[in-house]
Structures are given as structure tokens and as C-alpha cells.
Design a protein around this motif. Structure first.
Motif, PDB file in Angstrom:
ATOM      1  N   TYR A  62       0.820  -1.214   0.000  1.00 45.21           N
ATOM      2  CA  TYR A  62       0.000   0.000   0.000  1.00 45.21           C
ATOM      3  C   TYR A  62       0.859   1.271   0.000  1.00 45.21           C
ATOM      4  O   TYR A  62       1.512   1.550  -1.016  1.00 45.21           O
ATOM      5  N   ASN A  63       0.896   2.018   1.100  1.00 48.94           N
ATOM      6  CA  ASN A  63       1.622   3.301   1.097  1.00 48.94           C
ATOM      7  C   ASN A  63       3.034   3.202   1.677  1.00 48.94           C
ATOM      8  O   ASN A  63       3.690   4.215   1.887  1.00 48.94           O
ATOM      9  N   GLN A  64       3.473   1.982   1.955  1.00 49.14           N
ATOM     10  CA  GLN A  64       4.778   1.762   2.592  1.00 49.14           C
ATOM     11  C   GLN A  64       5.790   1.266   1.565  1.00 49.14           C
ATOM     12  O   GLN A  64       5.474   0.375   0.769  1.00 49.14           O
ATOM     13  N   LEU A  65       7.002   1.792   1.647  1.00 50.99           N
ATOM     14  CA  LEU A  65       8.078   1.335   0.769  1.00 50.99           C
ATOM     15  C   LEU A  65       9.341   1.133   1.593  1.00 50.99           C
ATOM     16  O   LEU A  65       9.777   2.045   2.300  1.00 50.99           O
ATOM     17  N   GLU A  66       9.882  -0.074   1.522  1.00 53.60           N
ATOM     18  CA  GLU A  66      11.169  -0.360   2.147  1.00 53.60           C
ATOM     19  C   GLU A  66      12.192  -0.605   1.047  1.00 53.60           C
ATOM     20  O   GLU A  66      11.931  -1.377   0.124  1.00 53.60           O
ATOM     21  N   ILE A  67      13.333   0.044   1.165  1.00 52.25           N
ATOM     22  CA  ILE A  67      14.379  -0.079   0.148  1.00 52.25           C
ATOM     23  C   ILE A  67      15.670  -0.536   0.821  1.00 52.25           C
ATOM     24  O   ILE A  67      16.057   0.007   1.855  1.00 52.25           O
ATOM     25  N   SER A  68      16.318  -1.544   0.215  1.00 50.06           N
ATOM     26  CA  SER A  68      17.647  -1.962   0.654  1.00 50.06           C
ATOM     27  C   SER A  68      18.602  -1.869  -0.521  1.00 50.06           C
ATOM     28  O   SER A  68      18.264  -2.276  -1.632  1.00 50.06           O
ATOM     29  N   LEU A  69      19.775  -1.337  -0.250  1.00 47.95           N
ATOM     30  CA  LEU A  69      20.792  -1.205  -1.297  1.00 47.95           C
ATOM     31  C   LEU A  69      22.085  -1.884  -0.865  1.00 47.95           C
ATOM     32  O   LEU A  69      22.572  -1.667   0.243  1.00 47.95           O
ATOM     33  N   SER A  70      22.604  -2.710  -1.753  1.00 49.96           N
ATOM     34  CA  SER A  70      23.944  -3.264  -1.572  1.00 49.96           C
ATOM     35  C   SER A  70      24.473  -3.616  -2.958  1.00 49.96           C
ATOM     36  O   SER A  70      23.716  -3.629  -3.930  1.00 49.96           O
ATOM     37  N   THR A  71      25.758  -3.879  -3.021  1.00 53.91           N
ATOM     38  CA  THR A  71      26.372  -4.224  -4.307  1.00 53.91           C
ATOM     39  C   THR A  71      26.788  -5.686  -4.239  1.00 53.91           C
ATOM     40  O   THR A  71      27.797  -6.031  -3.607  1.00 53.91           O
ATOM     41  N   HIS A  72      25.976  -6.546  -4.858  1.00 54.47           N
ATOM     42  CA  HIS A  72      26.177  -7.989  -4.706  1.00 54.47           C
ATOM     43  C   HIS A  72      27.559  -8.418  -5.179  1.00 54.47           C
ATOM     44  O   HIS A  72      28.224  -9.221  -4.510  1.00 54.47           O
ATOM     45  N   ASP A  73      28.001  -7.870  -6.303  1.00 53.78           N
ATOM     46  CA  ASP A  73      29.306  -8.269  -6.850  1.00 53.78           C
ATOM     47  C   ASP A  73      30.448  -7.955  -5.888  1.00 53.78           C
ATOM     48  O   ASP A  73      31.477  -8.639  -5.909  1.00 53.78           O
TER      49      ASP A  73
END
Lengths: 94, 94
Positions: A62-73
Motif C-alpha cells: 500500500y503506502n509503505q516502501l522499504e528499500i535496501s541497497l547493496s552491491t552484490h558483486d
């Protein structure tokens, strides 16, 4: 690209609003007015992610956004993640 | 709206491709060619979700999309979830 050190990551996200570093990635949660606002933001981020060739792991309900960032390589958080987080902040809050 | 019984849910998702019922929701995972294909599909689903006033919980990373459907107000899976799953299948695979 080399992963950043913990101290470098924590220093970098101090310049951003609402990001945390844990489990080898940086994370944020954003609450929007409704689903349309959330998905509109996701669409803007999607174009930037594609342009930077660097894609988030993200969950929406709905109105919620969770973001995760990493560089897999690289096995961790790199400058690319800091740049993407900065892009997201600029897109959404400026 | 009343939640469906386990047997009703399992019968309904037999008519769909790749959905599972567990933890009080129905779930699927879809793999696309790349991020652009995944996000294009999400955009099509987003418009339908908004039109049906019934929104998924979904997680995307690059070409992977996981979708969970349940009806929070009803505390389980309802006919609205079966309809949304059917809509998603029709949008993406027909």
C-alpha cells in the motif's frame, strides 16, 4: 568496485535522511499518502536505477516502501549504493 | 468479506500457475528477463491493484518479483485475493 568500510558507510548515510546500515546493506522505509503516491515514487526510482545500472531490493505494501541497497558483486555497500541512496533522496524530497 | 477456508483457497489456486498458500496469504514468484521487464509488469499490476482497491505486498530485486496477497481486514485470503491473482496471471501470461 570495493566495498566501503563500516565507518565510511555510517559517515555517508549521516548526510542522508532515514537510512540505516545493517546486514551488509543500507536500508530505508518511506511512508506515502497512498498507493498511487508510493508507486509513482517507485517509478521515478526505477528509471534512475536502470540508468545507473544499479537496482534496489524493495518491498511495497500500500503506502509503505522499504528499500535496501547493496552491491552484490562486491559483497557489501559500495559508493554505487551511496549514490543511489542520494539519488532517491533527491528525487523524493527535493 | 469473509476469509475463505483452506480447502477453498487450495482449490482456487489450482486453477492458477505457481501460487502457494501459506501463512494466511497466497504467494507467487515470477522471474523476468531483466529489471525493465519486471518493473513493466509491476506497473501493469499496479493499475489493476488500484482499480480493484486491493494492493499486493510485493518485493522486487532486479528481474525477480515476489507477490503476496491477503485481505488484512478479513484476516486471511478472500475472493478479492483470488480475483487479484487471476488478474495478475491474465495480465502477465495471456
Amino acid at each position: 568496485m570495493e566495498p566501503l568500510q563500516k565507518e565510511e558507510i555510517e559517515k555517508a548515510i549521516q548526510n542522508l535522511d532515514g537510512w540505516e546500515y545493517n546486514e551488509n546493506a543500507i536500508h530505508t522505509k518511506i511512508e506515502f499518502k497512498n498507493f498511487k503516491e508510493a508507486f509513482s515514487a517507485m517509478t521515478r526510482i526505477a528509471f534512475e536505477a536502470e540508468a545507473q545500472a544499479h537496482h534496489p531490493e524493495w518491498t511495497n505494501v500500500y503506502n509503505q516502501l522499504e528499500i535496501s541497497l547493496s552491491t552484490h558483486d562486491a559483497g557489501g555497500v559500495t559508493q554505487k549504493d551511496i549514490e543511489m541512496a542520494t539519488t532517491i533522496e533527491t528525487l523524493l524530497f527535493n
